[in-house]
Design a protein around this motif. Structure first.
Motif, short mmCIF file in Angstrom:
data_model
loop_
_atom_site.label_atom_id
_atom_site.label_comp_id
_atom_site.label_asym_id
_atom_site.label_seq_id
_atom_site.Cartn_x
_atom_site.Cartn_y
_atom_site.Cartn_z
N GLN A 256 -20.38 -32.56 3.66
CA GLN A 256 -21.70 -31.98 3.91
C GLN A 256 -21.82 -31.53 5.36
O GLN A 256 -22.39 -30.49 5.65
CB GLN A 256 -22.78 -33.03 3.63
N HIS A 257 -21.23 -32.32 6.21
CA HIS A 257 -21.26 -32.00 7.63
C HIS A 257 -20.51 -30.69 7.90
O HIS A 257 -20.98 -29.82 8.63
CB HIS A 257 -20.63 -33.15 8.42
N ILE A 258 -19.35 -30.55 7.30
CA ILE A 258 -18.56 -29.32 7.49
C ILE A 258 -19.33 -28.12 6.96
O ILE A 258 -19.37 -27.06 7.57
CB ILE A 258 -17.20 -29.46 6.78
N LEU A 259 -19.98 -28.34 5.82
CA LEU A 259 -20.71 -27.25 5.19
C LEU A 259 -21.84 -26.77 6.10
O LEU A 259 -22.10 -25.57 6.23
CB LEU A 259 -21.29 -27.76 3.87
N LEU A 260 -22.50 -27.70 6.78
CA LEU A 260 -23.63 -27.33 7.63
C LEU A 260 -23.20 -26.93 9.04
O LEU A 260 -23.92 -26.23 9.74
CB LEU A 260 -24.62 -28.51 7.71
N GLY A 349 -29.70 -24.82 13.17
CA GLY A 349 -28.65 -25.67 13.69
C GLY A 349 -28.40 -26.86 12.80
O GLY A 349 -28.89 -26.94 11.68
N ALA A 350 -27.68 -27.79 13.32
CA ALA A 350 -27.35 -28.98 12.55
C ALA A 350 -28.58 -29.85 12.37
O ALA A 350 -29.39 -29.98 13.26
CB ALA A 350 -26.28 -29.77 13.30
N ARG A 351 -28.72 -30.39 11.17
CA ARG A 351 -29.85 -31.28 10.93
C ARG A 351 -29.33 -32.65 10.53
O ARG A 351 -30.08 -33.50 10.09
CB ARG A 351 -30.74 -30.71 9.81
N VAL A 352 -28.04 -32.79 10.69
CA VAL A 352 -27.46 -34.04 10.23
C VAL A 352 -27.66 -35.12 11.29
O VAL A 352 -27.45 -34.89 12.47
CB VAL A 352 -25.96 -33.85 9.95
N ALA A 353 -28.14 -36.25 10.85
CA ALA A 353 -28.39 -37.34 11.78
C ALA A 353 -27.08 -37.84 12.37
O ALA A 353 -26.06 -37.80 11.71
CB ALA A 353 -29.10 -38.48 11.05
#
Ligand code: ADP
Ligand code: MG
Lengths: 353, 344
Positions: A256-260, A349-353
């Motif tokens: 998921q991180h790579i995707l975002l 941008g990234a929204r991943v915590a």
């Protein structure tokens, strides 16, 4: 998130180089100094297979290695059981460098620690389904009664009960690969290597097989290294995703991180065609809890697609994100919509915590 | 004639040339000239090719061509004792096997032999049509009083084919494992296959007495072993690389790989090789009867020697019939193996 590393990775690749050619060791330095694949081939007639690969594969996880055809995926996975010898680098399995193993110890490693599933099934055509599934145990010299019970058990588990006495040529591709999987499971190893195991199958059967694999994995918690050239498959299966290009790792991490956060135009290209609503999960795009009022609760692991249908497309809604009965964050439908557009076309941008 | 004398003079080799000049035997050209009449000498005007004989004219120290053939013969005769000393005991079991098989096939009564052979063809081919055909052919041989010679031929073919397999398969396996071995053995196989069969009978006759059965046994095996070796090698090399990789990935030893994967998967090819070996040893049986091999070949030979047309042709057709039944039986076995694997 799932990035907290346990004590020791099950399999660890350190500084791996593979160059095909007669004087491969002399070429490593050139590659280390930045020579690329095309130049190496042109000037020195050596093929650059892999360069500076570093991957940790955690126990109980599915590590997916993805890349286009010719990017070195098969070469990489064959290093793990030394079907291909590296030019330089270390391969650690349970902390032990397998480069130090002699022929007999290497055979034991292959018999007891790693089983492999192949793209073209690679079953023994002159043996029955049962005998094929028994093969890993019979190679080890296990008594025949155990061989048969184990093989029958796993054949049943992959849905092949009643086909034991058939020959592989009598089965469809999907069923043959089930035999391949049963064979690997009979070996009862911690590690399973799967080289494009589902690529030769029809799309519908492929989905079935992916579901079967996930279901087995939930129960067995093996360390699976899975090769694919299909991003959808990679995202469906991966706990850890490694993207290869021309023998080098472009990006690796939580899918998921790579995707975002694609770190490279190559990957942006790759991910731009994907159905993001189906792949992205709520927890990957949620933000911290700030609102008081919510339009409903959603599980952190749900896909965005699920939430869209729940909201009936209303972008004014805000949902509370739940995990194990606790509120862990919130998701504004407006953020969700932004996340559906690849980064290259929005400034999100990234929204991943 | 003596055009090359100046060359040797110019090179300052005259003394070496004439060092121990003797009266050499006639050269090839002189021999021909003598038989063709006196005017032949005139034809050698112009520039003759500097062959050994021509150069011998100019310089006696250079040998003639007939020295070459003679040297070969002398060389062979010189090591003949040693060769015989090594080869005789090594090949002796072949004589025993052939004599034993001939004894069994000749002395077993027909009412035992014919049913036994029919049973064998049933077990090998598992085909009713083929078995019935074998039965008819065997009864036909008996009817026209060719039963005994046919059995002798069969005995020889069985022994030679069996030994070809026993020797050829391991050689083929060795060849498939090493490219160097393959490079070395292939020319040898080419040689065995193309050398006129009479040619390798020649040294064999020098080595062994014509009354020994191993003489023709060796000749037949040398000729017929080639396809078994070639097809074993080919069959193993053609085994699906993916399956070999799977065998490696599951930790098979190389022996396990050979017996569980390579040989079974190469089996159709090996059996095709055996089929050809049978055919070739049958073809050699006629030539082998020149060196005392019994069987149908002897009758063919009698047909040629005494101009007994009927005898020769019947025996020849008999060989064809034997070839056909052996071919059908072995091919039926082959297709049985194939069918089992690819069945639907
Ligand atoms: N034995 C070999 N000799 C030379 N080049 C090879 C060999 N095996 C693979 N390669 C090269 O290494 C690269 C990666 O191949 P591979 O690992 O099979 O790719 P993938 O599985 O990702 O399609 C390709 O460019 C291929 O040509
Ligand atoms: Mg590949």
């Amino acid at each position: 998130m799932t990035q907290d590393t346990p004590a020791q990775p099950k399999v660890s690749i350190r500084g791996l180089f593979k160059i095909f050619g007669p004087t491969d060791t002399e070429m490593v330095e050139l590659v280390q100094n930045g020579m690329d694949k095309a130049t190496l081939l042109e000037k020195h007639s050596h093929v650059l297979g892999l360069q500076d690969i570093n991957v940790d594969m955690q126990a109980g996880e599915i590590t997916v290695i993805m890349g286009l055809s010719g990017s070195g995926k098969s070469t990489l996975i064959r290093h793990l059981n030394r079907l291909i010898e590296p030019t330089a680098g270390e391969i650690l399995v349970d902390g032990q460098d397998i480069m130090g193993l002699d022929a007999a110890k290497l055979r034991r490693l292959r018999q007891e620690k790693m089983a492999m599933v192949f793209q073209k099934f690679a079953l023994l055509p002159h043996k029955t389904v049962l005998q094929n599934a028994e093969m890993p145990l019979s190679v080890r010299g296990v008594d025949t009664a155990t061989q048969t019970t184990e093989a029958r058990k796993w054949l049943k588990r992959v849905g092949l009960e009643g086909f034991e006495e058939r020959f592989p040529a009598q089965l469809s591709g999907g069923m043959q690969q089930r035999v391949g999987i049963a064979r690997a499971l009979t070996a009862n190893t911690d590690i399973m290597l799967m080289d494009e195991a589902f690529s030769a199958l029809d799309p519908l059967i492929r989905t079935d097989m992916q579901d079967l694999l996930l279901e087995l994995q939930k129960e067995l918690e093996k360390t699976i290294i899975f090769i694919t050239h299909d991003l959808d498959e990679a995202l469906k299966l991966a706990d850890h995703l490694v993207i290869l290009k021309d023998g080098a790792i472009v990006q690796q991490g939580e899918p998921q991180h790579i995707l975002l956060n694609p770190c490279d135009p190559y990957i942006e290209d790759f991910v731009s065609d994907i159905n993001r609503a189906r792949v992205l999960r709520v927890r990957s795009v949620m933000s911290a809890l700030t609102a008081e009022q919510f339009d409903g609760d959603i599980e952190a692991g749900s896909t965005l697609e699920r939430l869209i249908s729940m909201s009936d497309g209303d972008t004014n809604h805000v949902y509370r994100v739940m995990q194990d009965g606790e509120a862990v964050g919130q998701l504004d439908m407006k953020d969700l919509v932004k996340a559906l557009v690849p980064r290259s076309s929005s400034n999100e941008g990234a929204r991943v915590a | 004639m003596a055009r090359y004398e100046e060359v040797f003079d110019a090179l300052g080799l005259r003394e070496w040339c004439d060092a121990n000049k003797t009266d050499a035997p006639m050269s090839m050209a002189q021999l021909l000239a003598q038989t063709q009449g006196d005017d032949a000498a005139a034809e050698t005007e112009g520039l003759p090719f500097p062959s050994l004989d021509v150069m011998h004219e100019a310089c006696a120290a250079i040998g003639q061509t007939r020295d070459l053939t003679e040297g070969l013969e002398q060389g062979f005769l010189a090591i003949r004792g040693e060769l015989k000393f090594v080869l005789d005991p090594v090949t002796q079991p072949l004589s025993w096997l052939l004599d034993g098989a001939l004894f069994v096939f000749e002395s077993a009564p027909w009412w035992l032999m014919i049913p036994a052979l029919i049973l064998v063809s049933w077990f090998v081919s598992k085909s009713r049509a083929v078995t019935a055909f074998v039965a008819i052919v065997l009864l036909f041989f008996s009817l026209i009083d060719h039963y005994d010679v046919a059995m002798q031929t069969l005995a020889i073919v069985f022994v030679c084919t069996g030994l070809s397999v026993v020797i050829g398969v391991p050689v083929g396996i060795g060849m498939s494992r090493s490219n160097t071995a393959q490079r070395l053995i292939v020319p040898l196989l080419d040689l065995l296959q193309t050398l006129p069969t009479f040619v390798y009978l020649i040294p064999l006759i020098f080595l062994f007495s014509v009354t020994e059965s191993k003489l023709y046994g060796i000749a037949i095996i040398l000729y017929a072993i080639v396809p078994v070796i070639r097809l074993t090698d080919l069959g193993i090399r053609l085994v699906d690389k993916d399956v070999i990789e799977a065998a490696d990935a599951f930790g098979m030893t190389s022996r396990q790989k050979l017996t569980r994967v390579q040989l079974p998967l190469a089996l159709p090819n090996i059996m095709a090789g055996v089929n050809q070996t049978i055919m070739m040893s049958l073809a050699m049986v006629v030539i082998a009867s020149l060196v005392s091999a019994p069987g149908l070949g002897v009758l063919v030979l009698r047909g040629i020697r005494n101009l007994e047309l009927g005898v020769g042709i019947v025996a020849g057709l008999g060989i064809v019939l034997l070839a056909v039944i052996l071919d059908r039986v072995s091919k039926a076995a082959l297709s049985r193996v194939d069918k089992q694997r690819n069945a639907h």
